[in-house]
Enzyme design. Sequence first.
Site: not given
Length: 757
Positions: A264, A267-269
């Site tokens: 996660q 993903e946020h990077d």
Amino acid sequence: MDLPNLKLAMPLLGILFWVLSIHRGIFSDASANTLLLPFHGGVHDNSISMTTPNREMLDILNHITVEDLNSTVNFAVNVVGYMKRLENNLLWSNIKVADDTPSHGMLISFGPEVEALDRGKDALIALRASNQLLNIYCHRLSKASSHPLTYQDCAILMSRFTFHRTSLSNTCNLIESSCEQAQCNSPYRTINGSCNNIAKGHRGESFTGYSRLLYADYSDGVHEPRRAVSKKPLPNPRQVVSSLIKTGNRPSRKSTLALMQWSQFLEHDLCRSATAVAIHTDTPIECCSRDGVSLTPRYVHPFCSPIYVTDDKKYAEEGVTCLSFVRSIPAIRSDCSFGASDQVNQATHYLDGSQIYGSTSRKSEQLRSFIVGKLLTSSYEHREYLPLSQDPTHDCQLFSKNSTCFESGDARVNFQPQLTLMHTLWFREHNRIAEELGNLNPHWGDERLFQESRKIVVAEMQKITYSEWLPAALGKFVAERVLSSSSYDKDVDPSVSNAFATAVMRSIKSLSDGMPKLYDESRTANESIFMRNYFHNPGLLRHEGVLDALARGLSTQSCQRLDVYFADDLINQLYTNGKYGFDVLSFDLQRGRDHGLPSYAKYRTYCGLNEAREFADFTDVMREQDVLALQRVYGSPQDVDLIIGGLLEKPKGDSLFGPTFSCIIADQMTRTRQGDRYFYDNKNQPESFSTLQLAEIENASLSRIICDNTDDVRRMQKKAFEKININNPLLDCASTIIPKLSLDHWRELKYSSNAVV
């Protein structure tokens, strides 16, 4: 294209396209032959069937003039302008996102930044202009073709025209402007990702569009969500979830929650979509009542695509019939062409710690202390935490201005405590490195210390991702294949694919456990927390011992398997207000359709599996009972949504994922590395790491990050993504088996007291 079919394809924009229908055929066919360009529209699919125009079709296309294109743009401006009265009416009628609703939680996670709004307005005009271009010419082109053209065929043909000589040309200039020499030679990557690629300076920059592996699949060729093969609407997302998804506990035998959390975090990077807001008032859009009931049509914004709930046992208890969903902000296509809609990515497309440092200079400056290179922190009971939000009732789902709500480079930092923990560890890691570098090099100023610390932190994150996460997620064989393609290549586009961002990485939620446990140093679980109570409510992290207990839990508690079993907190209680919550997978399904993702069947073929002509063809990668379940929900194998098909695939070897998702991740991670000039082990970047420095970075591990940046975690296993066992035992954090990165090789010797003058 006749009007009834157009209305069928665009039920949510009927009013706008009624206006379009009035203006059909208003453009002249004056001759010109300098506008038509070969198709080159940012799609990685080499097997896509390009529409090759015959002589009659070319004649039609060559008669489209600059004036014609400009007229479509000007007309689109007028169409968008017609929305102003509707949006003002919604504002006056108090149709808005209330703080105590699940819609507020969704807005926190996917709300647009100022930069996304600015670019999104031009992208919306481009989208409407593309619609108009198809509306005028698609029917003529189809008549001239030797075979009937689909809307997608028409969109591909229209993507041969760009906005360069229209009133949107300034937008083209924005995404095509060149970099200054100083930016190209800088030893440090920019905050927004620009000028990583010298020739194409805006490639991978924040607020540019996702790329595509397959050409977008919209029912009108441009923006309206795809339909079933039968031309009927696809199955309702909530009905798909209710029919196929189960809640329950299916823990992994091998992997810890750290694997879920790093996935996660990664993903946020790399990706953050943005929900649209009112185009004229910039106010958030609400598509249902605050109690989860449908609004009357006059109060439904054209950007709404709510999920209507019927015959649903979970939601019927609270009288909920409507789940609010707002479509994503579109992006100008990477080649500034007419054609199918892309969506904006608010993160940079590089693995560069943008979730820590931000994706804009404005955000980065908000997070910096500007003192000895450190990031801002807040202090509580003599411990450092993330900086506090100045507006917790806006940035978190809280009701007091004095509540604990944190800030970081990504607005989703407070989504749940384990994610907040990961952000906290990396803020502390940055400041730990900055302090040590300052001691080694007391002559360095704040900017040098910040940039050098950031460079090391990003290198650590890249090393952990490729050396630890990739083998754990994809298995050793696929990971080695990705790692074998390591050299920087300026022609490789690292842009995050829509399929990776919108389907594959969203499936990671299946790994979540709805009841994270708190562990003591002996790895005994003393307490559990309910995830539903802590969405955008991170105050728990500052309670005595909780940060350490959660960190131990990440490396001790099993994550769930990647399959159709989800935590109830995510399927029925996402962003809950105590009365009802959203369903994360229904929203991911809806978002995939909103983003024009083709069906699972098309992606599996793209990834080398056999073409699926009937449901039975799925049994090569799925269990027979799952295929039968799919057949009861979808009318055709070509209708199945990508995220659903991927979740149902059996894991490939020692991968978490089946072959299709493994393929999409391998593609992305290969391009993310090869297309990044500043990737940590690229020796040809400006002021690359020395051989000795690189050797130290290779010592980085998630276990070491936890050891160094928690308050009182004294033992860890070497491989944080793997459960503790005889081959991965608990070790003292001081053990050399968990190597520590030494910064001695960052000392500038000519300033050292021991240096030979």
